[in-house]
Design an enzyme around this catalytic site. Structure first.
Site, PDB file in Angstrom:
ATOM      1  N   ARG A  50       0.851  -1.195   0.000  1.00 35.48           N
ATOM      2  CA  ARG A  50       0.000   0.000   0.000  1.00 35.48           C
ATOM      3  C   ARG A  50       0.883   1.239   0.000  1.00 35.48           C
ATOM      4  O   ARG A  50       0.609   2.215  -0.680  1.00 35.48           O
ATOM      5  CB  ARG A  50      -0.954   0.019   1.205  1.00 35.48           C
ATOM      6  CG  ARG A  50      -1.673   1.355   1.319  1.00 35.48           C
ATOM      7  CD  ARG A  50      -2.914   1.425   2.215  1.00 35.48           C
ATOM      8  NE  ARG A  50      -2.990   0.481   3.284  1.00 35.48           N
ATOM      9  CZ  ARG A  50      -2.325   0.576   4.457  1.00 35.48           C
ATOM     10  NH1 ARG A  50      -1.526   1.591   4.698  1.00 35.48           N
ATOM     11  NH2 ARG A  50      -2.489  -0.341   5.375  1.00 35.48           N
ATOM     12  N   TYR A 103     -16.445  17.653 -14.783  1.00 32.14           N
ATOM     13  CA  TYR A 103     -16.861  16.250 -14.815  1.00 32.14           C
ATOM     14  C   TYR A 103     -17.887  16.017 -13.694  1.00 32.14           C
ATOM     15  O   TYR A 103     -17.683  16.473 -12.561  1.00 32.14           O
ATOM     16  CB  TYR A 103     -15.622  15.372 -14.617  1.00 32.14           C
ATOM     17  CG  TYR A 103     -15.921  13.901 -14.526  1.00 32.14           C
ATOM     18  CD1 TYR A 103     -16.329  13.188 -15.650  1.00 32.14           C
ATOM     19  CD2 TYR A 103     -15.811  13.216 -13.323  1.00 32.14           C
ATOM     20  CE1 TYR A 103     -16.608  11.839 -15.568  1.00 32.14           C
ATOM     21  CE2 TYR A 103     -16.100  11.863 -13.238  1.00 32.14           C
ATOM     22  CZ  TYR A 103     -16.493  11.180 -14.362  1.00 32.14           C
ATOM     23  OH  TYR A 103     -16.777   9.839 -14.279  1.00 32.14           O
ATOM     24  N   ASP A 176      -7.474  19.342 -14.047  1.00 30.03           N
ATOM     25  CA  ASP A 176      -7.842  18.008 -14.519  1.00 30.03           C
ATOM     26  C   ASP A 176      -7.537  17.986 -16.019  1.00 30.03           C
ATOM     27  O   ASP A 176      -8.212  18.643 -16.809  1.00 30.03           O
ATOM     28  CB  ASP A 176      -9.335  17.768 -14.237  1.00 30.03           C
ATOM     29  CG  ASP A 176      -9.792  16.367 -14.664  1.00 30.03           C
ATOM     30  OD1 ASP A 176      -9.136  15.751 -15.527  1.00 30.03           O
ATOM     31  OD2 ASP A 176     -10.830  15.909 -14.149  1.00 30.03           O
ATOM     32  N   LYS A 201      -8.830   6.901 -19.091  1.00 33.24           N
ATOM     33  CA  LYS A 201      -9.146   7.439 -20.410  1.00 33.24           C
ATOM     34  C   LYS A 201      -7.934   7.324 -21.336  1.00 33.24           C
ATOM     35  O   LYS A 201      -7.472   6.234 -21.583  1.00 33.24           O
ATOM     36  CB  LYS A 201      -9.666   8.877 -20.260  1.00 33.24           C
ATOM     37  CG  LYS A 201     -10.663   9.071 -19.098  1.00 33.24           C
ATOM     38  CD  LYS A 201     -11.983   8.335 -19.276  1.00 33.24           C
ATOM     39  CE  LYS A 201     -12.816   8.255 -18.002  1.00 33.24           C
ATOM     40  NZ  LYS A 201     -13.094   9.512 -17.324  1.00 33.24           N
TER      41      LYS A 201
HETATM   42  C1  LIG Z   1     -13.539   9.951 -16.035  1.00 37.35           C
HETATM   43  C2  LIG Z   1     -13.123  11.279 -15.521  1.00 37.35           C
HETATM   44  C3  LIG Z   1     -12.849  11.469 -14.162  1.00 37.35           C
HETATM   45  C4  LIG Z   1     -13.007  10.375 -13.135  1.00 37.35           C
HETATM   46  O1  LIG Z   1     -12.123   9.326 -13.316  1.00 37.35           O
HETATM   47  P1  LIG Z   1     -12.461   7.788 -12.977  1.00 37.35           P
HETATM   48  O2  LIG Z   1     -11.233   7.086 -13.433  1.00 37.35           O
HETATM   49  O3  LIG Z   1     -13.700   7.412 -13.723  1.00 37.35           O
HETATM   50  O4  LIG Z   1     -12.668   7.709 -11.497  1.00 37.35           O
HETATM   51  C5  LIG Z   1     -12.433  12.729 -13.758  1.00 37.35           C
HETATM   52  N1  LIG Z   1     -12.323  13.751 -14.640  1.00 37.35           N
HETATM   53  C6  LIG Z   1     -12.599  13.599 -15.941  1.00 37.35           C
HETATM   54  C7  LIG Z   1     -12.470  14.763 -16.861  1.00 37.35           C
HETATM   55  C8  LIG Z   1     -13.021  12.374 -16.427  1.00 37.35           C
HETATM   56  O5  LIG Z   1     -13.310  12.227 -17.729  1.00 37.35           O
END
Ligand SMILES: *Cc1c(COP(=O)(O)O)cnc(C)c1O
Length: 386
Positions: A50, A103, A176, A201
């Site tokens: 961890r 998001y 982000d 993504k």
């Molecule tokens: C998908 C996404 C998230 C969240 O990520 P997860 O891996 O689904 O927890 C945060 N910000 C953006 C812009 C996203 O597309």
């Protein structure tokens, strides 16, 4: 080392020294604990997975390099990364200024957990105008949270300008960067303090692993967030770390193809009589096109567009496509399509959707890396049918 080379080599240098096997691919270190020769000294710094794990370390080294950062930390999801970052840096009563078009999961975390349970305050602003962000800064503001381009309307905000103002007020700027990937935008180079990605993504890119990563230069933030990562425990597993290491090797080549396909598809849609409007930062018609050119190294693979039709025909159109799977998420090699108002953004109230400019006929496409001719003919057929 250039981006393409780092994405293949950093964190995965073959160990040809004594005792190493010379693997060109990192082993998946599944061990939860690490034995020591003597009580006082952990073996090469590893104690318990961890806290630190060799496979995750390799991924974190690569992720740092790709964002020109000194440090990176990998988590079990993008949301886990966000929650850990905020719990590690903020306390009750702190104030956050955030882009109003974030998001959905990020907004839910802010409003339903951090605000309702922990009394952290949030003000949402249209960050496309830097002066709006500036106006909302208070003496107790600790952090500014940005996402650019946003989802699904692909609005942009100026990372450099906003980070500059934040710095003057000793406020932390977080970006982000999921939609652009480290290949197309590097917020730390523009003055941001922390970058966050849902590696689910583009970074992983194959729709087979949920994960999140935070990159930063500051040793202080790294120490605090690493402490929270170990204390909270939402770490990326060794197997998933391996998957992201594998996926990220082709990030550059994938992004180029995503972008080339998105450019052609956006131009095709913009010229189609049944399409009312196309949102893609690479189009000259995009209101933030100039900022996109200045701030990003490309325009990415996400497109949104509106048909000149109601929800029923929009649904029919989406359902008649062959190669675009109807699914949430984005950034994988396969093309995905969705209707935000009834899928990814269904949890927003009608008022909220109206406020950000999201209507029922809006369609979001994560343009994959299939051959563009197949994607265009699929669209052509489906548009004929409505
Ligand atoms: C998908 C996404 C998230 C969240 O990520 P997860 O891996 O689904 O927890 C945060 N910000 C953006 C812009 C996203 O597309």
């Amino acid at each position: 080392m250039k981006f393409e080379t780092s994405a293949i080599h950093v964190g995965e240098e073959p160990n040809v020294k004594e005792g190493g096997y010379g693997d060109v691919v990192i082993p998946i270190h599944l061990s939860t604990t690490f034995a020591r020769k003597s009580v006082g000294t952990p073996t090469q710094g590893y104690e318990y997975s961890r806290t630190r794990n060799p496979t995750r370390d390799a991924l974190e080294a690569r992720m740092a390099k790709l964002e020109n950062a000194k440090h990176a930390l990998a988590f079990s999801s993008g949301m886990a990364a966000e929650a850990t970052l905020l719990l590690g840096l903020l306390k009750s009563g702190d104030h956050v200024v955030a882009f109003d078009d974030l998001y959905g999961g990020t907004k839910r975390l802010f409003n339903r957990i951090l605000r309702e349970h922990l009394d952290i305050q949030f003000t949402f602003v249209d960050a496309r105008k830097t002066e709006e962000v500036q106006k909302k800064i208070r003496t107790d503001t600790k952090l500014i949270w940005l996402e650019t381009p946003t989802n699904p309307l692909l609005k942009l905000c100026d990372i450099k300008e906003i980070s500059q103002i934040a710095k003057e007020h000793q406020i932390i700027t977080v970006v982000d960067n999921t939609f652009m990937s480290p290949y197309l935008q590097n917020p730390l180079d523009l003055g941001a303090d922390l970058v966050i990605h849902s590696s689910t993504k583009y970074i992983n890119g194959h729709s087979d692993c949920i994960g999140g990563v935070i990159m930063m230069n500051s040793a202080t933030y790294h120490k605090k967030i690493q402490f929270a990562q170990n204390a909270i425990g939402a770490i990326l597993s060794p197997f998933d770390s391996y998957l992201v290491l594998r996926g990220s090797k082709t990030l550059a080549i994938r992004m180029k193809q995503h972008q080339q396909n998105a450019t052609q598809l956006s131009q095709y849609l913009e010229n189609h009589p049944k399409v009312a409007r196309v949102y893609y930062p690479g189009l000259a018609s995009h209101p933030d096109h100039l900022l996109a050119k200045r701030q990003m190294k490309g325009f990415g693979g996400m497109i949104s567009f509106e048909l000149d039709r109601d929800l029923e025909s929009t649904t029919k159109f989406v359902e008649s496509l062959k190669y675009f799977a109807i699914a949430e998420s984005l950034g994988g090699v396969e093309s995905l399509i969705e209707i935000p108002s009834v899928m990814t953004h269904a949890s927003l109230t009608e008022m909220e959707r109206k406020h950000i400019g999201l209507n029922d006929s809006l369609i979001r496409v994560s343009v994959g890396i299939e051959h563009i001719d197949d994607l265009l003919s699929d669209m052509e057929e489906a548009l004929k049918g409505i």
